[in-house]
Scaffold this active site. Structure first.
Site, PDB file in Angstrom:
ATOM      1  N   HIS A 163      -2.763  -8.796  -0.596  1.00  0.00           N
ATOM      2  CA  HIS A 163      -2.131  -9.522   0.025  1.00  0.00           C
ATOM      3  C   HIS A 163      -2.863 -10.421   1.244  1.00  0.00           C
ATOM      4  CE1 HIS A 163      -2.427  -6.071   2.563  1.00  0.00           C
ATOM      5  NE2 HIS A 163      -1.649  -6.582   3.795  1.00  0.00           N
ATOM      6  N   HIS A 189      -3.406 -10.653   4.566  1.00  0.00           N
ATOM      7  CA  HIS A 189      -3.628 -10.096   5.718  1.00  0.00           C
ATOM      8  C   HIS A 189      -5.212  -9.951   5.943  1.00  0.00           C
ATOM      9  CE1 HIS A 189       0.482  -8.136   6.930  1.00  0.00           C
ATOM     10  NE2 HIS A 189       0.422  -9.503   7.103  1.00  0.00           N
ATOM     11  N   ASP A 198      -7.240  -8.100   7.441  1.00  0.00           N
ATOM     12  CA  ASP A 198      -8.040  -6.972   7.233  1.00  0.00           C
ATOM     13  C   ASP A 198      -8.085  -6.497   5.697  1.00  0.00           C
ATOM     14  OD1 ASP A 198      -5.156  -6.214   7.352  1.00  0.00           O
ATOM     15  OD2 ASP A 198      -5.708  -4.302   7.569  1.00  0.00           O
ATOM     16  N   HIS A 199      -7.667  -7.437   4.745  1.00  0.00           N
ATOM     17  CA  HIS A 199      -7.759  -7.094   3.239  1.00  0.00           C
ATOM     18  C   HIS A 199      -8.390  -8.403   2.599  1.00  0.00           C
ATOM     19  CE1 HIS A 199      -4.948  -3.705   3.166  1.00  0.00           C
ATOM     20  NE2 HIS A 199      -4.719  -4.162   4.135  1.00  0.00           N
ATOM     21  N   HIS A 204       6.413  -5.850   2.818  1.00  0.00           N
ATOM     22  CA  HIS A 204       5.108  -5.734   3.626  1.00  0.00           C
ATOM     23  C   HIS A 204       4.900  -7.421   3.870  1.00  0.00           C
ATOM     24  CE1 HIS A 204       1.727  -4.821   5.978  1.00  0.00           C
ATOM     25  NE2 HIS A 204       0.997  -5.334   5.376  1.00  0.00           N
ATOM     26  N   ASP A 221      -1.010  -2.474   1.327  1.00  0.00           N
ATOM     27  CA  ASP A 221      -0.105  -2.054   2.276  1.00  0.00           C
ATOM     28  C   ASP A 221       1.316  -1.940   1.932  1.00  0.00           C
ATOM     29  OD1 ASP A 221      -2.486  -2.188   3.691  1.00  0.00           O
ATOM     30  OD2 ASP A 221      -1.626  -3.729   5.107  1.00  0.00           O
ATOM     31  N   HIS A 255      -5.025   1.668   3.488  1.00  0.00           N
ATOM     32  CA  HIS A 255      -5.441   2.493   4.678  1.00  0.00           C
ATOM     33  C   HIS A 255      -5.390   3.794   4.602  1.00  0.00           C
ATOM     34  CE1 HIS A 255      -5.230  -0.980   7.410  1.00  0.00           C
ATOM     35  NE2 HIS A 255      -4.277  -1.592   6.545  1.00  0.00           N
TER      36      HIS A 255
END
Ligand SMILES: [Zn+2]
Length: 258
Positions: free
Chosen positions: A54, A56, A58-59, A113, A135, A173
């Site tokens: 996805h 975001h 942090d990905h 999400h 996530d 995570h």
């Protein structure tokens, strides 16, 4: 297939996925460049593709660093994430299936999400599949509903619940211990949760990741797969007649403030 978790930021995992013969090397969720590049350099310094679960940061924050080192690498994501994933070249729809060397990859669209969330189900030969859930599904938890509804997440988790129980689950995570505390609160008499609490604590005490889980283990322990259980419904005051989406909404909101 060999899967290596690469710890990134405070609690993210990027994954390096390599075919058994080492000819195919895929990164799932390049969270940040330096640790992923170090992992890639460790095994011969090639990169076949980047898969993004996805959009975001942090990905996908590491995509630019990886593409600077390996120009022209294809970057896969959901069609609706066009413009949101750095370097994206492939725009997948639900059920898209493709091969990268000896690896076969099936993309499942799992909104909730985010709108364009994907789970990648990767197989090589007859060995159990590895599902990279980003996530959407965590060990003993699920992602927050930033761009989707409880009904979306209920349908998405239903797709994952239908995977073979031996499917290995690699999530985005390391939230397992805190998720299990919530799971134990939700179902105090669930022995599978109790066993998994001990298992996760032992792994973390050694500094090891708790991934992978399995779909079978998640079905036995994850509150978001178990919203129909009478004990869980009693904990959260969910009426027996409430549907699955309503139950998930209540459990998700309880988790947000746990
Ligand atoms: Zn996210």
């Amino acid at each position: 297939m060999k899967v290596t978790p690469v710890p990134c930021y405070a609690d993210n995992y990027a994954y390096l996925v390599e075919s058994a013969d080492g000819t195919c090397r895929v990164v799932v969720d390049a969270s940040e460049g330096p640790p992923v590049l170090t992992a890639l350099d460790g095994g011969g310094g090639t990169l076949t593709a980047i898969l993004a679960t996805h959009h975001h940061g942090d990905h996908v924050d590491g995509n630019r660093d990886l593409l600077a080192r390996f120009p022209g690498t294809p970057v896969y994501g959901h069609a609706s994430d066009r413009g949101r994933i750095p370097g994206q070249t492939e725009y997948l729809e639900d059920g898209a299936t493709f091969s990268l060397g000896p690896l076969t990859i099936r993309a499942l669209h799992v909104p909730g999400h985010t709108t364009g969330a994907l789970t990648y189900v990767v197989t090589e030969g007859a060995e159990p599949a590895a599902a990279f859930t980003g996530d959407t599904l965590f060990a003993a938890g699920c992602g927050r509903l930033f761009e989707g509804t409880p009904a979306d997440m209920t349908r998405s988790l239903g797709k994952l619940a239908a995977l073979p129980p031996e499917t290995r689950v690699y999530c985005g995570h390391e939230y397992t211990e805190s998720n299990l505390r919530f799971a134990a609160h939700a179902e105090p008499s669930n022995a599978a949760v109790e066993a998994k609490v001990a298992e996760a604590a032992a792994l973390r005490a050694e500094g090891r990741p708790t991934v992978p889980s399995t779909i079978g283990s998640e079905l036995a322990t994850n509150p978001f797969f178990r919203t129909g259980e009478p004990e869980l419904r009693n904990t959260f005051g969910i009426p027996a007649g409430a549907d699955a989406a309503e139950a998930l909404r209540v459990v998700r909101e309880a988790k947000n403030t746990f």
